[in-house]
Each structure stands twice: as structure tokens, then as C-alpha cells.
Design a protein around this motif. Sequence first.
Motif, short mmCIF file in Angstrom:
data_model
loop_
_atom_site.label_atom_id
_atom_site.label_comp_id
_atom_site.label_asym_id
_atom_site.label_seq_id
_atom_site.Cartn_x
_atom_site.Cartn_y
_atom_site.Cartn_z
N ILE A 192 8.21 6.58 -54.89
CA ILE A 192 8.11 5.14 -54.60
C ILE A 192 6.89 4.86 -53.72
CG2 ILE A 192 9.24 3.20 -53.38
CD1 ILE A 192 10.65 3.84 -55.99
N SER A 193 6.70 5.68 -52.72
CA SER A 193 5.56 5.48 -51.81
C SER A 193 4.24 5.68 -52.53
CB SER A 193 5.65 6.44 -50.62
OG SER A 193 6.91 6.33 -50.02
N SER A 194 4.20 6.69 -53.38
CA SER A 194 2.97 6.94 -54.15
C SER A 194 2.68 5.78 -55.09
CB SER A 194 3.11 8.22 -54.97
OG SER A 194 3.32 9.32 -54.13
N TYR A 195 3.74 5.25 -55.69
CA TYR A 195 3.57 4.13 -56.62
C TYR A 195 2.92 2.94 -55.90
CZ TYR A 195 4.68 0.08 -59.49
OH TYR A 195 4.58 -1.08 -60.21
N PHE A 196 3.47 2.59 -54.74
CA PHE A 196 2.92 1.43 -54.03
C PHE A 196 1.50 1.71 -53.53
CE2 PHE A 196 7.40 0.08 -53.79
CZ PHE A 196 7.24 -1.20 -54.29
N GLY A 197 1.25 2.92 -53.07
CA GLY A 197 -0.10 3.28 -52.63
C GLY A 197 -1.09 3.24 -53.77
N TYR A 198 -0.68 3.81 -54.90
CA TYR A 198 -1.57 3.93 -56.06
C TYR A 198 -1.94 2.57 -56.63
CZ TYR A 198 -3.58 6.33 -60.10
OH TYR A 198 -4.45 6.81 -61.05
N ASN A 199 -1.00 1.62 -56.54
CA ASN A 199 -1.26 0.29 -57.11
C ASN A 199 -1.74 -0.72 -56.07
OD1 ASN A 199 -0.56 0.56 -60.00
ND2 ASN A 199 1.34 1.29 -59.13
N THR A 200 -2.27 -0.24 -54.97
CA THR A 200 -2.83 -1.14 -53.96
C THR A 200 -4.14 -1.72 -54.48
OG1 THR A 200 -1.93 0.23 -52.20
CG2 THR A 200 -3.68 -1.28 -51.57
N SER A 201 -4.33 -3.01 -54.22
CA SER A 201 -5.65 -3.58 -54.52
C SER A 201 -5.99 -4.54 -53.39
CB SER A 201 -5.63 -4.32 -55.86
OG SER A 201 -4.66 -5.33 -55.81
N GLY A 208 -1.58 -2.05 -45.65
CA GLY A 208 -0.45 -2.23 -44.74
C GLY A 208 0.78 -2.75 -45.47
N LYS A 209 0.54 -3.72 -46.37
CA LYS A 209 1.66 -4.30 -47.13
C LYS A 209 2.28 -3.24 -48.04
CE LYS A 209 0.20 -9.12 -47.17
NZ LYS A 209 -0.49 -10.17 -47.94
N SER A 210 1.44 -2.44 -48.69
CA SER A 210 1.96 -1.38 -49.57
C SER A 210 2.80 -0.40 -48.78
CB SER A 210 0.79 -0.60 -50.21
OG SER A 210 0.06 -1.44 -51.04
N SER A 211 2.33 -0.09 -47.60
CA SER A 211 3.03 0.85 -46.74
C SER A 211 4.42 0.31 -46.37
CB SER A 211 2.17 1.08 -45.49
OG SER A 211 2.73 2.04 -44.69
N THR A 212 4.46 -0.97 -46.02
CA THR A 212 5.74 -1.60 -45.66
C THR A 212 6.68 -1.62 -46.87
OG1 THR A 212 4.53 -3.00 -44.15
CG2 THR A 212 6.76 -3.69 -44.65
N LYS A 213 6.14 -2.04 -48.02
CA LYS A 213 6.97 -2.09 -49.24
C LYS A 213 7.52 -0.70 -49.56
CE LYS A 213 4.73 -5.80 -51.83
NZ LYS A 213 3.75 -6.02 -52.90
N ALA A 214 6.67 0.31 -49.40
CA ALA A 214 7.10 1.69 -49.71
C ALA A 214 8.31 2.07 -48.87
CB ALA A 214 5.95 2.66 -49.45
N VAL A 215 8.27 1.73 -47.59
CA VAL A 215 9.38 2.10 -46.69
C VAL A 215 10.64 1.30 -47.05
CG1 VAL A 215 10.16 2.14 -44.29
CG2 VAL A 215 7.80 2.73 -44.83
N VAL A 216 10.46 0.00 -47.28
CA VAL A 216 11.62 -0.86 -47.58
C VAL A 216 12.30 -0.43 -48.89
CG1 VAL A 216 12.33 -3.22 -48.16
CG2 VAL A 216 10.73 -2.83 -46.28
N TYR A 217 11.50 -0.29 -49.95
CA TYR A 217 12.08 0.05 -51.25
C TYR A 217 12.68 1.46 -51.22
CZ TYR A 217 10.38 -4.10 -53.69
OH TYR A 217 10.19 -5.39 -54.12
N SER A 218 12.00 2.39 -50.55
CA SER A 218 12.54 3.76 -50.47
C SER A 218 13.88 3.74 -49.75
CB SER A 218 11.58 4.69 -49.71
OG SER A 218 10.36 4.75 -50.33
N SER A 219 13.95 2.99 -48.65
CA SER A 219 15.18 2.96 -47.85
C SER A 219 16.34 2.37 -48.66
CB SER A 219 14.98 2.12 -46.58
OG SER A 219 13.92 2.67 -45.83
#
Lengths: 236, 252
Positions: A192-201, A208-219
Motif C-alpha cells: 500500500i505504501s509503495s503504491y501511494f509513493g509510486y503514484n505521487t505526482s 507528504g500527502k502520499s505518506s499520510t494516505k499510506a499510513v491511513v490506508y495501511s492501518s
Amino acid sequence: MLMMRVFKKPQKWSVYYKQIIFEIDNIGISSLPIVAIISIFMGGIITIQAAFSISNPLLPLYVLGFTARESIILEFSPTIVCLILAGKVGSNIASEIGAMRITEQIDALEIMGINSAGYLIFPKIIAAIIIFPFLIAISMFLGILGGYVMGISAGACSSYQYVYGIQTYFDPNKLYYSFTKVVVFAFIITSISSYFGYNTSGGALEVGKSSTKAVVYSSVLILLFGLILTNIFLNH
Amino acid sequence: MIEIKNINKTFGDRQIVKDVSFKFFPSKTNLVIGESGCGKTTILKLMVGLHQLDSGSVLFDGLDFPKLNQDDQQDVRKKIGMLFQGGALFDSQTLEENVRFPLDMFTDLSLKEKLDRVNFCLQRVQLEGKNGLYPAELSGGMKKRAALARAIANNPRYLFCDEPNSGLDPKTAIVIDELIKDITHEYNITTIIVSHDMNSVIEIGDNILFIHKGENWWTGNKSEIFHTTNKELFNFVFAGEFMKSVFKVQNK
């Protein structure tokens, strides 16, 4: 689609192998101090709370050891520690890959003819699946140890009672259940974290937003899959 | 040789690239120039497949790159070196590891052979002895040179450079230009440089494509620029006082 690229045959195993070793250190070994500290304290807290709650003189004091073991093995170490790792490791992965995306490092990999998704994400997933069970095993040991130290030093029970408690009614299948959860959570956190990081634009803000989303969705997914797996394994 | 034929690209309702065709020759420094936002970097990214074409074709020595399957595209990309505007060096790797990276991935050379090649490339871009430095420890010019060393490490057949001297002082910019020019001629590489730096145009413009509002507006070489009657090109190249005086001297 991304996962299909991630699990495509590696272009050069020796390079991927080195990356997996690097990620085991980066994801796993570097998380050891936080896991150790939290586990020792939580083990202590669980034991003291149990002692406080069990004030009935009819209940034997070895129940403290039993309660600490059950709480730590079944839920605290596999789920709560993985939620903490989702914060630490998940945000780290999303921001690292996200920063690589916005600074064109991923484009550079692609232009070299490298499967960037495979090269960046596959080693992280494999490393987490390998190292998380060890981290959680250490967490279980330290949690129970923390409970022992706090239980004895607070005068809640004797050493014999606690040790007897942690050996009582032990079912090894619970370890199988716990470590299955850990492997699933390791996959969820890294993918999940890689997905959000990889699709950052965009720029730093989007990282920062991708990082937050990664934590929220993973949790959220950890809790959801925790419930599903608990139903599968324990709901007879 | 690389040839683009009638390429088009639209983002949303804005057509960024309009029916552009051009031939980029080997052993020449091929420049794509134009104002900021005219679509030149988009053309570069369309050529290497970082953006998908709406229509048209990009031929790498006759191979229609966008129509190749993913594996064949990767094979073509192994022959490409690219110098990104920001360098795009891998932050977690030292300079040596950055330059060695394509060799690790695509060759079976021994470690010694790889290190020899890395040291040769670093020496070629005047960064010898800096092997152990991380990208964060390099200046802007050093980053560009390091990225160039990585781009040429695996002997590319095609070299793409996106604004290679943006943000650099004039002296360092000339060093980068000269390096690219020398490498292009020495190794018979097809080099494509996206730039709006007029010094580069005058110094190394063997074959120039001028893009205006996403269209192929003018083609020629650095000598022909001084005799252009194309109003947009003239306004673009000779916008500054210095370039105007160069123009006057050239046309005396």
C-alpha cells in the motif's frame, strides 16, 4: 497492474538480492529499537492493568501471566506493533518512493530499461515478509518479559506465578495464527505504501500527502484483515 | 538515427505537441529549442516513452518505439542514456554506485572492470576521485556531470539531455556543452538536447528544431540561425542585448 509489474521476473537476481538485504536492514533492523521499547512498556502496562482489574481473591495470580501472554501473542504484538510499523515503515516507503518519483529518479530507472516497480517495490515486500515475523517474535518475548519485570517489581505476583501463568493452557496454533497475520500485514504495509509513493505526482506537498494516505490506508486494512483472519482462525 | 513523424500530444483540452516531424542524426548534437512551455520537454518525453503519443511515430534506427511491446521497449531503452534537468541521481547511492548502476544491471563485467569503467566515465566528466560522495554533497554542476557520467556508462547509442545547463553558471554550462559535444562525436551517439540556452545553440547546434506553440516552426543549424527570416525564431534567439550585438557582428 502495479503488482503485476512488481512480481514480474527480476531482471538481475544478484542486484535484487542486494536490495533485499539492504531493505531488511532499512525496514526491519532499524525498527528494532522502537519495537523493543514499545513492547517492554506495553507488556508492563498490560500486567499492571490486569493486576488492577483482577482484585478478586478467588482468582489465582498466575492469571496475570496468562493474560499478558494471551494479549501480547494474540493481539498486541501482531496487530498493534504492525500498526506502529505502518506509521514508521509505511510513511518511510511512501515518502522515499514519492520523492524518487518527483525528482525523476523513477523516470531515470525506466529510461535505463529497468522495471522500476519491480526494482523498487519487490525487495521491500520480500524484506518485510522475511523480517517482520522476527520483529514480532522479539516483540512477543520483550512484551512478556516487560510484564514479568513490572509484575514482580510492582508486587502484583511472584516470579513463579507469572512464569506458571505464561505456560498455562498454551496452544501453539495461536502462534501460527499470529504469524500468519504478521505476514499479511507486512504485505499490506509495503504494497500500500509503495503504491501511494509510486503514484505521487507534483511536489513536496504531494509526497507528504502520499505518506499520510499510506499510513491511513495501511492501518485501516490491517484492522480489516485482522478481523477477517481472526474470524477464519479463531471463530470455531 | 532517430526520426519523429507527425507526433501529437494533448493534455486535457490543450494540444501541447502538434504534428511535429524531424530527423535526429548520429554524431551530431541535435537541439530542440523554444520558449518555456512550448512543448519541447514533452517531445523529449514522448520520444523515450515517458508520455504516450496520441498519434505519430518515433523511429529508433527504423524501430517504431511506441508500437513495440514492453520487453522490446526495454531493450531499446538499454541503449539510451538520459541526462535529466535535475540530474535524477539516486540519493541513497554514492557517485560511484550511481555510475556503476547500469553496469550492474545490464552487464556481466567483473567488479574490477566495472570500477575501471566508472573511473573512466568520472574522469571523462572531470569528477575523478569523487567516487565516495553522495548526490547531496555535490554542487549543481557536479550533479549534471555525474548524471552525464551515468548516462554514458553503458555506452549508449542515443543520448537525451533535458536542459543540461539550466541553473548553471556560464562557465560550467560551457563545460557541460563541450562534454556533450565531445562525447557525441567520439562515440557516434545520436544526441538530442532540449534547451533554451542561447549559448548552447550557438556553440553546439549542429541540427536544430525550433518549437513554437507545440509546432515545428523552423529547422536548421547554428550558422543558419544568423540569417533567419523567421520572426518567432529571431525574437526568441536574439531577445537579449548581447545576442543582438552578436547578430550584428555576424551579419556585418
